[in-house]
Scaffold this motif. Structure first.
Motif, short mmCIF file in Angstrom:
data_model
loop_
_atom_site.label_atom_id
_atom_site.label_comp_id
_atom_site.label_asym_id
_atom_site.label_seq_id
_atom_site.Cartn_x
_atom_site.Cartn_y
_atom_site.Cartn_z
N VAL A 177 0.84 -1.20 0.00
CA VAL A 177 0.00 0.00 0.00
C VAL A 177 0.87 1.25 0.00
O VAL A 177 1.80 1.36 0.80
N GLU A 178 0.59 2.17 -0.92
CA GLU A 178 1.27 3.47 -0.94
C GLU A 178 0.26 4.53 -0.54
O GLU A 178 -0.95 4.35 -0.69
N TYR A 179 0.78 5.66 -0.04
CA TYR A 179 -0.08 6.72 0.48
C TYR A 179 0.18 8.03 -0.25
O TYR A 179 1.33 8.39 -0.55
N PHE A 180 -0.90 8.75 -0.53
CA PHE A 180 -0.84 10.08 -1.11
C PHE A 180 -1.33 11.05 -0.03
O PHE A 180 -2.54 11.12 0.23
N ARG A 216 11.55 19.32 -6.45
CA ARG A 216 10.50 19.41 -5.44
C ARG A 216 10.14 18.02 -4.93
O ARG A 216 10.29 17.02 -5.63
N PHE A 217 9.64 18.00 -3.68
CA PHE A 217 9.30 16.72 -3.04
C PHE A 217 7.86 16.29 -3.30
O PHE A 217 7.53 15.12 -3.14
N THR A 218 7.00 17.22 -3.67
CA THR A 218 5.61 16.88 -3.92
C THR A 218 5.41 16.53 -5.40
O THR A 218 6.22 16.88 -6.25
N ILE A 219 4.29 15.85 -5.65
CA ILE A 219 3.90 15.57 -7.04
C ILE A 219 2.49 16.11 -7.25
O ILE A 219 1.71 16.26 -6.29
N LYS A 220 2.17 16.41 -8.49
CA LYS A 220 0.82 16.86 -8.81
C LYS A 220 0.07 15.67 -9.39
O LYS A 220 0.39 15.19 -10.48
N GLU A 221 -0.91 15.20 -8.64
CA GLU A 221 -1.61 13.96 -8.98
C GLU A 221 -3.11 14.23 -9.11
O GLU A 221 -3.68 15.01 -8.33
N ARG A 222 -3.73 13.58 -10.09
CA ARG A 222 -5.19 13.67 -10.20
C ARG A 222 -5.78 12.64 -9.25
O ARG A 222 -6.02 11.48 -9.62
N CYS A 231 0.61 16.71 -3.65
CA CYS A 231 0.61 15.80 -2.50
C CYS A 231 1.97 15.13 -2.36
O CYS A 231 2.82 15.24 -3.24
N TYR A 232 2.15 14.45 -1.25
CA TYR A 232 3.37 13.67 -1.01
C TYR A 232 3.03 12.20 -1.22
O TYR A 232 2.11 11.67 -0.59
#
Length: 241
Positions: A177-180, A216-222, A231-232
């Motif tokens: 399981v991965e977390y956003f 950057r450490f965050t990503i832009k996710e839909r 989010c991270y």
């Protein structure tokens, strides 16, 4: 004034007088003595926190030896260094080792947050559009299953076709399981007490953070049912770190 307090006051005043009367080369002598003692008491390959604490104990020991040489303590030569060494060793024993405790504390805190709130505050990615899925209160983000081939399970049909109605707890090593984690939750709650940038860097260094851009450490996710959101993305490896 109590006798003990008067004694300490007199010693302190004598110490200040000695310092003001011997300022020439004083800084260099204390610095060099502290560096020599630190080199003796701090183990090799110690973490940064251990080195910093050891340097402080060494400074106290060096100052104590200087006060002894000035005839202000009544201690034998080497006693202040011995006491500083013992205090440092006691701190090191209570700490549990020479590794970087701050890094370990950050990793533990992130893992503890996910373990404590994974069920209640992270919506299953593949069930986000399911009207029968329980609502997530005080959402911290989303969690997504990843199969043993590294492929994410994005829809309920993907989940049913591969695992039926089984959930991760019954799948063993066939799924992780991965977390956003939403940015404000990460900064204010997950990293509470730590600098968020430092925590993110530690996660990245331990392969627990997935990013797309090197700057950057965050990503832009839909995210499900949301517009593209920063989010991270925390990798399953966080539970093994």
């Amino acid at each position: 004034m109590p006798p003990v307090r008067r004694g300490w006051t007199a010693s302190f005043c004598a110490w200040l007088q000695h310092l003001t009367e011997h300022t020439d080369g004083l800084k260099a002598r204390i610095r060099d003595a502290a560096a020599r003692l630190a080199a003796q008491i701090v183990p090799e390959a110690a973490g940064g926190q251990v080195e910093r604490v050891g340097a402080r104990f060494a400074l106290v020991g060096a100052a104590g030896e200087l006060a002894t040489a000035a005839g202000l303590t009544g201690w034998p030569e080497g006693e202040a260094q011995r006491a500083a060494r013992e205090c440092f060793n006691a701190w090191l024993a209570a700490r549990g080792g020479t590794g970087n405790g701050e890094v370990s504390a950050m990793l533990r805190q992130v893992r503890r947050f996910l373990e404590a709130h994974g069920e209640g505050r992270f919506t299953w990615w593949h069930r986000a559009a399911d009207d029968h899925n329980s609502k997530t209160l005080h959402r911290a983000g989303f969690r997504r299953m990843v199969n043993d081939r590294g492929e994410p399970i994005k829809t309920n049909s993907d989940h049913l076709s591969e695992y039926g109605d089984r959930m991760p707890a019954t799948m063993g090593e066939s799924v992780s399981v991965e977390y956003f984690v939403l940015t404000e939750v990460f900064r204010s709650e997950v990293c509470h007490g730590f600098d968020p940038q430092t925590v993110a860097r530690v996660l990245l260094e331990h392969e627990c953070l997935i990013r797309k851009d090197a700057d950057r450490f965050t990503i832009k996710e839909r995210l499900p049912a949301m517009a593209p959101t920063w989010c991270y993305r925390i990798a399953p490896r966080i539970f093994d770190a």
